[in-house]
Design a protein around this motif. Sequence first.
Motif, PDB file in Angstrom:
ATOM      1  N   ALA A  42     -46.475   0.896  14.800  1.00  0.00           N
ATOM      2  CA  ALA A  42     -45.867   0.218  14.208  1.00  0.00           C
ATOM      3  C   ALA A  42     -45.425   0.490  12.675  1.00  0.00           C
ATOM      4  CB  ALA A  42     -47.081  -1.036  13.692  1.00  0.00           C
ATOM      5  N   VAL A  43     -46.160   1.796  12.228  1.00  0.00           N
ATOM      6  CA  VAL A  43     -45.688   2.359  11.065  1.00  0.00           C
ATOM      7  C   VAL A  43     -44.343   2.938  11.236  1.00  0.00           C
ATOM      8  CG1 VAL A  43     -46.355   4.270   9.243  1.00  0.00           C
ATOM      9  CG2 VAL A  43     -47.981   2.872  10.069  1.00  0.00           C
ATOM     10  N   ILE A  44     -44.010   3.691  12.289  1.00  0.00           N
ATOM     11  CA  ILE A  44     -42.813   4.265  12.716  1.00  0.00           C
ATOM     12  C   ILE A  44     -41.875   3.207  12.986  1.00  0.00           C
ATOM     13  CG2 ILE A  44     -41.484   5.774  14.444  1.00  0.00           C
ATOM     14  CD1 ILE A  44     -44.399   7.015  14.921  1.00  0.00           C
ATOM     15  N   GLY A  45     -42.175   2.021  13.576  1.00  0.00           N
ATOM     16  CA  GLY A  45     -41.174   1.138  13.927  1.00  0.00           C
ATOM     17  C   GLY A  45     -40.785   0.290  12.862  1.00  0.00           C
ATOM     18  N   CYS A  46     -41.421  -0.027  11.734  1.00  0.00           N
ATOM     19  CA  CYS A  46     -41.443  -0.978  10.696  1.00  0.00           C
ATOM     20  C   CYS A  46     -40.065  -0.676   9.857  1.00  0.00           C
ATOM     21  CB  CYS A  46     -42.574  -1.018   9.832  1.00  0.00           C
ATOM     22  SG  CYS A  46     -43.808  -2.278  10.382  1.00  0.00           S
ATOM     23  N   ARG A  47     -39.789   0.572   9.790  1.00  0.00           N
ATOM     24  CA  ARG A  47     -38.627   0.931   8.946  1.00  0.00           C
ATOM     25  C   ARG A  47     -37.515   0.406   9.501  1.00  0.00           C
ATOM     26  NH1 ARG A  47     -39.734   7.521   7.267  1.00  0.00           N
ATOM     27  NH2 ARG A  47     -41.501   7.040   5.860  1.00  0.00           N
ATOM     28  N   PHE A  48     -37.436   0.510  11.065  1.00  0.00           N
ATOM     29  CA  PHE A  48     -36.373   0.118  11.888  1.00  0.00           C
ATOM     30  C   PHE A  48     -36.453  -1.289  11.904  1.00  0.00           C
ATOM     31  CE2 PHE A  48     -34.060  -0.688  15.977  1.00  0.00           C
ATOM     32  CZ  PHE A  48     -33.069   0.085  15.837  1.00  0.00           C
ATOM     33  N   VAL A  49     -37.340  -2.012  11.898  1.00  0.00           N
ATOM     34  CA  VAL A  49     -37.444  -3.498  11.876  1.00  0.00           C
ATOM     35  C   VAL A  49     -36.861  -4.029  10.444  1.00  0.00           C
ATOM     36  CG1 VAL A  49     -38.981  -5.447  11.727  1.00  0.00           C
ATOM     37  CG2 VAL A  49     -39.484  -3.691  13.314  1.00  0.00           C
ATOM     38  N   GLY A  50     -37.317  -3.196   9.488  1.00  0.00           N
ATOM     39  CA  GLY A  50     -36.638  -3.577   8.188  1.00  0.00           C
ATOM     40  C   GLY A  50     -35.103  -3.603   8.009  1.00  0.00           C
ATOM     41  N   MET A  51     -34.566  -2.495   8.775  1.00  0.00           N
ATOM     42  CA  MET A  51     -33.043  -2.427   8.950  1.00  0.00           C
ATOM     43  C   MET A  51     -32.517  -3.478   9.455  1.00  0.00           C
ATOM     44  SD  MET A  51     -33.018   1.870   9.455  1.00  0.00           S
ATOM     45  CE  MET A  51     -31.301   1.817   9.868  1.00  0.00           C
ATOM     46  N   LEU A  52     -33.107  -3.922  10.549  1.00  0.00           N
ATOM     47  CA  LEU A  52     -32.451  -4.877  11.442  1.00  0.00           C
ATOM     48  C   LEU A  52     -32.646  -6.366  10.723  1.00  0.00           C
ATOM     49  CD1 LEU A  52     -33.601  -4.038  14.970  1.00  0.00           C
ATOM     50  CD2 LEU A  52     -31.637  -3.760  14.126  1.00  0.00           C
ATOM     51  N   VAL A  53     -33.825  -6.488   9.944  1.00  0.00           N
ATOM     52  CA  VAL A  53     -33.837  -7.829   9.255  1.00  0.00           C
ATOM     53  C   VAL A  53     -32.808  -7.882   8.368  1.00  0.00           C
ATOM     54  CG1 VAL A  53     -35.420  -8.919   7.868  1.00  0.00           C
ATOM     55  CG2 VAL A  53     -36.374  -8.064   9.794  1.00  0.00           C
ATOM     56  N   ARG A  54     -32.504  -6.839   7.591  1.00  0.00           N
ATOM     57  CA  ARG A  54     -31.489  -6.963   6.618  1.00  0.00           C
ATOM     58  C   ARG A  54     -29.932  -7.213   7.137  1.00  0.00           C
ATOM     59  NH1 ARG A  54     -34.889  -2.981   4.335  1.00  0.00           N
ATOM     60  NH2 ARG A  54     -33.691  -1.224   5.394  1.00  0.00           N
ATOM     61  N   LEU A  55     -29.665  -6.949   8.252  1.00  0.00           N
ATOM     62  CA  LEU A  55     -28.583  -7.099   9.091  1.00  0.00           C
ATOM     63  C   LEU A  55     -28.195  -8.573   8.851  1.00  0.00           C
ATOM     64  CD1 LEU A  55     -28.406  -4.757  12.056  1.00  0.00           C
ATOM     65  CD2 LEU A  55     -27.304  -4.397   9.995  1.00  0.00           C
ATOM     66  N   ARG A  56     -26.797  -8.941   9.097  1.00  0.00           N
ATOM     67  CA  ARG A  56     -26.322 -10.266   8.896  1.00  0.00           C
ATOM     68  C   ARG A  56     -25.422 -10.392  10.218  1.00  0.00           C
ATOM     69  NH1 ARG A  56     -29.980 -10.788   6.105  1.00  0.00           N
ATOM     70  NH2 ARG A  56     -29.949 -11.710   4.037  1.00  0.00           N
ATOM     71  N   ILE A  57     -25.660 -11.320  10.892  1.00  0.00           N
ATOM     72  CA  ILE A  57     -24.949 -11.470  12.362  1.00  0.00           C
ATOM     73  C   ILE A  57     -24.436 -13.052  12.117  1.00  0.00           C
ATOM     74  CG2 ILE A  57     -24.822 -11.623  14.827  1.00  0.00           C
ATOM     75  CD1 ILE A  57     -27.050  -9.542  14.851  1.00  0.00           C
ATOM     76  N   GLY A  58     -23.004 -13.175  11.957  1.00  0.00           N
ATOM     77  CA  GLY A  58     -22.253 -14.351  11.632  1.00  0.00           C
ATOM     78  C   GLY A  58     -23.132 -15.036  10.752  1.00  0.00           C
ATOM     79  N   GLY A  59     -23.430 -14.256   9.559  1.00  0.00           N
ATOM     80  CA  GLY A  59     -23.751 -14.941   8.482  1.00  0.00           C
ATOM     81  C   GLY A  59     -25.378 -15.174   8.251  1.00  0.00           C
ATOM     82  N   ARG A  60     -25.808 -15.149   9.358  1.00  0.00           N
ATOM     83  CA  ARG A  60     -27.333 -15.363   9.545  1.00  0.00           C
ATOM     84  C   ARG A  60     -28.096 -13.824   9.734  1.00  0.00           C
ATOM     85  NH1 ARG A  60     -28.254 -19.954  14.094  1.00  0.00           N
ATOM     86  NH2 ARG A  60     -30.327 -19.823  13.099  1.00  0.00           N
ATOM     87  N   ALA A  61     -29.275 -14.135   8.949  1.00  0.00           N
ATOM     88  CA  ALA A  61     -30.251 -12.675   9.248  1.00  0.00           C
ATOM     89  C   ALA A  61     -31.065 -12.827  10.578  1.00  0.00           C
ATOM     90  CB  ALA A  61     -31.324 -12.788   8.164  1.00  0.00           C
ATOM     91  N   VAL A  62     -31.187 -11.483  10.837  1.00  0.00           N
ATOM     92  CA  VAL A  62     -31.997 -11.169  12.106  1.00  0.00           C
ATOM     93  C   VAL A  62     -33.453 -11.735  12.144  1.00  0.00           C
ATOM     94  CG1 VAL A  62     -32.527  -9.637  14.162  1.00  0.00           C
ATOM     95  CG2 VAL A  62     -30.391  -9.344  12.854  1.00  0.00           C
ATOM     96  N   PRO A  63     -33.853 -12.702  13.030  1.00  0.00           N
ATOM     97  CA  PRO A  63     -35.333 -13.025  12.726  1.00  0.00           C
ATOM     98  C   PRO A  63     -36.318 -11.781  12.931  1.00  0.00           C
ATOM     99  CG  PRO A  63     -34.273 -14.397  14.170  1.00  0.00           C
ATOM    100  CD  PRO A  63     -33.367 -13.427  13.867  1.00  0.00           C
ATOM    101  N   ARG A  64     -37.300 -11.988  12.252  1.00  0.00           N
ATOM    102  CA  ARG A  64     -38.229 -10.531  12.248  1.00  0.00           C
ATOM    103  C   ARG A  64     -38.930 -10.280  13.528  1.00  0.00           C
ATOM    104  NH1 ARG A  64     -40.058  -7.264   8.368  1.00  0.00           N
ATOM    105  NH2 ARG A  64     -42.023  -5.908   9.252  1.00  0.00           N
ATOM    106  N   TRP A  65     -39.231 -11.521  14.260  1.00  0.00           N
ATOM    107  CA  TRP A  65     -39.612 -11.231  15.865  1.00  0.00           C
ATOM    108  C   TRP A  65     -38.769 -10.803  16.592  1.00  0.00           C
ATOM    109  CZ3 TRP A  65     -37.245 -13.183  20.097  1.00  0.00           C
ATOM    110  CH2 TRP A  65     -36.178 -14.383  19.866  1.00  0.00           C
ATOM    111  N   LEU A  66     -37.227 -11.103  16.351  1.00  0.00           N
ATOM    112  CA  LEU A  66     -36.250 -10.391  17.289  1.00  0.00           C
ATOM    113  C   LEU A  66     -36.154  -8.623  16.743  1.00  0.00           C
ATOM    114  CD1 LEU A  66     -34.070 -10.878  19.512  1.00  0.00           C
ATOM    115  CD2 LEU A  66     -32.615 -11.065  17.589  1.00  0.00           C
ATOM    116  N   ALA A  67     -36.198  -8.886  15.733  1.00  0.00           N
ATOM    117  CA  ALA A  67     -36.040  -7.244  15.280  1.00  0.00           C
ATOM    118  C   ALA A  67     -37.329  -6.353  15.840  1.00  0.00           C
ATOM    119  CB  ALA A  67     -36.120  -7.134  13.689  1.00  0.00           C
ATOM    120  N   ALA A  68     -38.324  -7.076  15.866  1.00  0.00           N
ATOM    121  CA  ALA A  68     -39.647  -6.428  16.401  1.00  0.00           C
ATOM    122  C   ALA A  68     -39.519  -5.809  17.695  1.00  0.00           C
ATOM    123  CB  ALA A  68     -41.001  -7.195  15.872  1.00  0.00           C
TER     124      ALA A  68
END
Length: 368
Positions: A42-68
């Motif tokens: 989780a420590v390794i993956g949380c950085r990637f999760v944070g990057m995905l959460v900050r993305l905007r797809i069609g003006g909407r943020a990626v849900p954290r569950w989807l990023a995880a």
Amino acid sequence: MTVTSQTLTKFIVGAAATAAVLFVVWYFSSIVAYILVSAVLAVIGCRFVGMLVRLRIGGRAVPRWLAALVTLLLFWAVFAAICSLFVPLVINKLYQLSTLDFRAVVASVEEPIVRAQNYLDTIFDIPGSEFSMPEAISSTLREVVNVDSVNTLFSSALGITFSSLIAFFSISFITFFFMKDDGLFYSMVTAVFPARYAQSVTRALDSVTVLLSRYFMGIFTESVLLLTAVSLVMIAFGMAAGDAFFIGLIMGVMNVVPYAGPLIGGSLSVCLGVVTPIPGFTAGHTMLVIACSLLVLKGLDDFVIQPSLYSNRVRAHPLEIFIVILIAGTLGGIVGMLLAIPSYTVLRVFAKEFFSQYRLVRQLTEKI
């Protein structure tokens, strides 16, 4: 420091609580191992999760569950790629071992064995002995590695595979929620302690996370470099690429166990030289090439690079790390040596937070 009845009572209560916690951890060691491995992932993956959460797809943020979930699938893909490389090599070696002609193997190294037998006969003055060392070795090998033993090995492999599947899905499930609910692992740990210690426990967890992440990344990098170096050296001597890569795999995997791991891996690698000698080399020459190559590659690493790497990664003196590994190996064998440095790192960090009034603790944790 004056020892009062209140201080003594606190010490006894603290020691009893620590003993109880250690007993629970030991009794549920497999579950604790799942949680700790999940926490590291989780420590390794949380950085990637944070990057995905900050993305905007069609003006909407990626849900954290989807990023995880995407991050967990990425872990699975990496694991599957590693298995696709290594598992066929292991299965091929097991098949070669099950169909091996041990008489031919012994014949390939018969000359030095006969020479050793003659030397022993001379030393112990054994007249006209009918004992044949090559025949004895061949018979022993046939008894040790036969159809029944191979079947037993495959049965054990099936049991290990089943346990590994349970561990795989358990770790995946726990890792997903650790990445989905940021801070869940911290909350689980701090809930065990009284509320007044929450800040100290959080600081300790932050330090442990940083130190163990550095340590595991260092070990992973070192193992990959060793795997590559051993494979290339074996190929340079003319060994088939598959056999060379398999020996490199053994050394890379066993490298995670300090000191004892490379010794065990080297012994297995030398034995493989008897099973699959280098083309144009006898089995004895192949064993010599493998042994000398591994001694050169691992000698400097084991006694110079590894102590410095471990000490720099976890901020402890090399002699301190060496003694800890020896103690852990005496108490817990190979598993103890494998867990020695991570466990010692956790103990040092928590000792600094809660027992810094003792001079010994201050000396051992001054670099943290």
